[in-house]
Design an enzyme around this catalytic site. Structure first.
Site, PDB file in Angstrom:
ATOM      1  N   LYS A 118       0.830  -1.217   0.000  1.00 42.08           N
ATOM      2  CA  LYS A 118       0.000   0.000   0.000  1.00 42.08           C
ATOM      3  C   LYS A 118       0.857   1.257   0.000  1.00 42.08           C
ATOM      4  O   LYS A 118       0.481   2.259  -0.604  1.00 42.08           O
ATOM      5  CB  LYS A 118      -0.945   0.009   1.202  1.00 42.08           C
ATOM      6  N   LYS A 210      -4.831  -9.482  -7.078  1.00 38.00           N
ATOM      7  CA  LYS A 210      -6.135  -9.724  -6.446  1.00 38.00           C
ATOM      8  C   LYS A 210      -7.137  -8.637  -6.839  1.00 38.00           C
ATOM      9  O   LYS A 210      -6.746  -7.500  -7.113  1.00 38.00           O
ATOM     10  CB  LYS A 210      -5.993  -9.883  -4.933  1.00 38.00           C
ATOM     11  N   LYS A 213     -10.458  -2.963  -4.157  1.00 41.92           N
ATOM     12  CA  LYS A 213     -11.255  -1.744  -4.212  1.00 41.92           C
ATOM     13  C   LYS A 213     -10.490  -0.612  -4.874  1.00 41.92           C
ATOM     14  O   LYS A 213     -11.075   0.327  -5.398  1.00 41.92           O
ATOM     15  CB  LYS A 213     -11.633  -1.314  -2.789  1.00 41.92           C
TER      16      LYS A 213
HETATM   17  P1  AMP Z   1     -11.108  -4.878   2.623  1.00 42.84           P
HETATM   18  O1  AMP Z   1     -11.692  -4.593   1.291  1.00 42.84           O
HETATM   19  O2  AMP Z   1      -9.621  -4.770   2.602  1.00 42.84           O
HETATM   20  O3  AMP Z   1     -11.732  -4.142   3.750  1.00 42.84           O
HETATM   21  O4  AMP Z   1     -11.416  -6.407   2.894  1.00 42.84           O
HETATM   22  C1  AMP Z   1     -12.585  -6.887   3.537  1.00 42.84           C
HETATM   23  C2  AMP Z   1     -12.578  -8.402   3.553  1.00 42.84           C
HETATM   24  O5  AMP Z   1     -12.639  -8.912   2.204  1.00 42.84           O
HETATM   25  C3  AMP Z   1     -11.309  -9.024   4.169  1.00 42.84           C
HETATM   26  O6  AMP Z   1     -11.676 -10.181   4.910  1.00 42.84           O
HETATM   27  C4  AMP Z   1     -10.493  -9.405   2.968  1.00 42.84           C
HETATM   28  O7  AMP Z   1      -9.607 -10.462   3.235  1.00 42.84           O
HETATM   29  C5  AMP Z   1     -11.562  -9.805   1.975  1.00 42.84           C
HETATM   30  N1  AMP Z   1     -11.094  -9.624   0.588  1.00 42.84           N
HETATM   31  C6  AMP Z   1     -10.664  -8.461   0.027  1.00 42.84           C
HETATM   32  N2  AMP Z   1     -10.306  -8.651  -1.272  1.00 42.84           N
HETATM   33  C7  AMP Z   1     -10.526  -9.977  -1.524  1.00 42.84           C
HETATM   34  C8  AMP Z   1     -10.350 -10.794  -2.684  1.00 42.84           C
HETATM   35  N3  AMP Z   1      -9.898 -10.293  -3.837  1.00 42.84           N
HETATM   36  N4  AMP Z   1     -10.674 -12.109  -2.594  1.00 42.84           N
HETATM   37  C9  AMP Z   1     -11.144 -12.626  -1.425  1.00 42.84           C
HETATM   38  N5  AMP Z   1     -11.335 -11.910  -0.306  1.00 42.84           N
HETATM   39  C10 AMP Z   1     -11.033 -10.600  -0.340  1.00 42.84           C
END
Ligand code: AMP
Ligand code: TRP
Length: 349
Positions: A118, A210, A213
């Protein structure tokens, strides 16, 4: 003293909630509701660790916080039976994070790969909060002495850090914890629950990255708010390779885009990868993509429609968050009283 099983997890309100969040995290949250007491948190204090442009400033943050809350509820989380709230309403998170700042070692944080990704090349310019992010995450979990944490694969290292912090706190304060009645260590070592077929959903534009967002290309992700036409278009345009699909898992080796799309299909259709491959082995991507678009729309469209309905009444969402925060505080406050006593802070409580 035995520790009751408790689930905690969080999602950042940074906008662009996508299929990876849904399959990797939110559907897992829903599944745990019958077996555990669950606390699901919209982690607004984590969101502000990045540049203001990433989280959208004050209005964006409030809107995105309500959007994640709506997604939780639309996906099937019951905010009456379980707790749904936004992090900043419960001061225990920040208080415990400070104590954990003094438990965690610089060397541990220096190993965190997500910070390196990041912060990129401009590490000097990253916020101190971004560096400290995993410590706040440990505080989120342990302020409730939660034992199980459903997350996607990318959070594995952060969970290991949470365990290290819990372990070091327990060791450093073993004597005063025992005096307070906690002979087996005050904090549980929280276990990651990284299960299911889609713990790492990849970008539609590059099967080695991956789905995220923050990817600058909106074509890289299927958002939970995309309409049917947009979903179909994104899948039609998703990167593939020229070969037809293989009928066995070995054939996905070295074909990250094929592997990702098959994985998404399997997760959405409730199949294993092998089942999906036996159905589509030998097919051209064009045919497979039609089937994939269909199952995706079938699953996402009703969730998106319910999210829109809920977002029409922001006051009701805020009420859910306030009620969740009250119940979260009722759990965290007595834990913080004990933590402070164990550390040696003088307190009137
Ligand atoms: P975040 O968007 O970073 O707040 O992630 C929220 C949740 O979604 C966390 O448990 C992450 O591990 C999961 N997550 C985020 N991106 C992915 C992805 N590409 N595939 C699977 N899980 C994801
Ligand atoms: N770091 C997590 C993510 O980006 C979000 C998060 C914050 C979290 N606190 C948490 C997840 C506590 C699980 C438990 O995905």
């Amino acid at each position: 003293m035995t520790i009751k099983e408790r689930v905690f997890s969080g999602v950042q309100p940074t906008g662009n909630l996508h299929l990876g969040n849904y399959l990797g995290a939110i559907t897992r949250f829903v599944a745990l509701q019958d077996s555990h007491d669950c606390i699901y948190c919209v982690v607004d204090m984590h969101a502000i660790t990045q540049a203001v442009s990433v989280w959208g400033g004050p209005e964006g943050l409030a809107q995105n916080t309500r959007e994640v809350t709506a997604a939780f509820i639309a996906a099937g989380i019951d905010p009456e039976r379980h707790i749904v709230f936004n992090q900043s309403q419960v001061s225990a998170h920040a208080e415990l994070a400070w104590i954990f700042n003094c438990v965690a070692r610089m060397g541990w944080l220096n190993r965190m790969t997500q910070f390196k990704e990041k912060a990129g090349k401009h590490r000097e310019n990253a916020s101190v909060g971004l560096y400290d992010y995993p410590v706040l995450m440990a505080a989120d979990i342990l302020a409730y002495r939660a034992t199980h944490v459903p997350v996607g694969e990318d959070q594995k290292q952060h969970l290991e850090l949470s365990r290290d912090i819990a372990q070091k706190f327990n060791t450093d304060f073993a004597a005063s914890a025992a005096e307070a009645g906690y002979e087996d260590g005050f904090f549980p070592l929280p276990e990651p629950l990284i299960t299911g077929p889609a713990t790492r959903v990849m970008s539609l534009r590059d099967g080695t990255k991956k789905m995220s967002k923050s990817d600058p290309s909106d074509m890289s992700r299927i958002k939970m708010t995309d309409d049917a036409d947009t979903i179909a278009k994104k899948i039609r345009k998703a990167k593939t390779d020229p070969e037809p699909l293989p009928s066995e898992a070995d054939g996905l080796e070295g074909r990250p885009e094929a592997k990702n799309l098959i994985g998404i299909y399997a997760a959405l259709a409730g199949q294993s990868e092998d089942e999906a491959l036996s159905q589509f082995g030998g097919s051209q991507f064009s045919d497979f993509k039609k089937a994939l678009a269909e199952v995706t729309v079938e699953l996402v469209a009703p969730v998106a429609a319910e999210m829109r309905r809920l977002l029409d009444d922001p006051a009701e969402i805020d009420r859910v968050l306030a009620s969740g925060a009250d119940r979260a505080r009722a759990i965290a406050e007595p834990i913080m009283v004990d933590v402070k006593k164990i550390v040696g802070f003088i307190s009137s409580k």
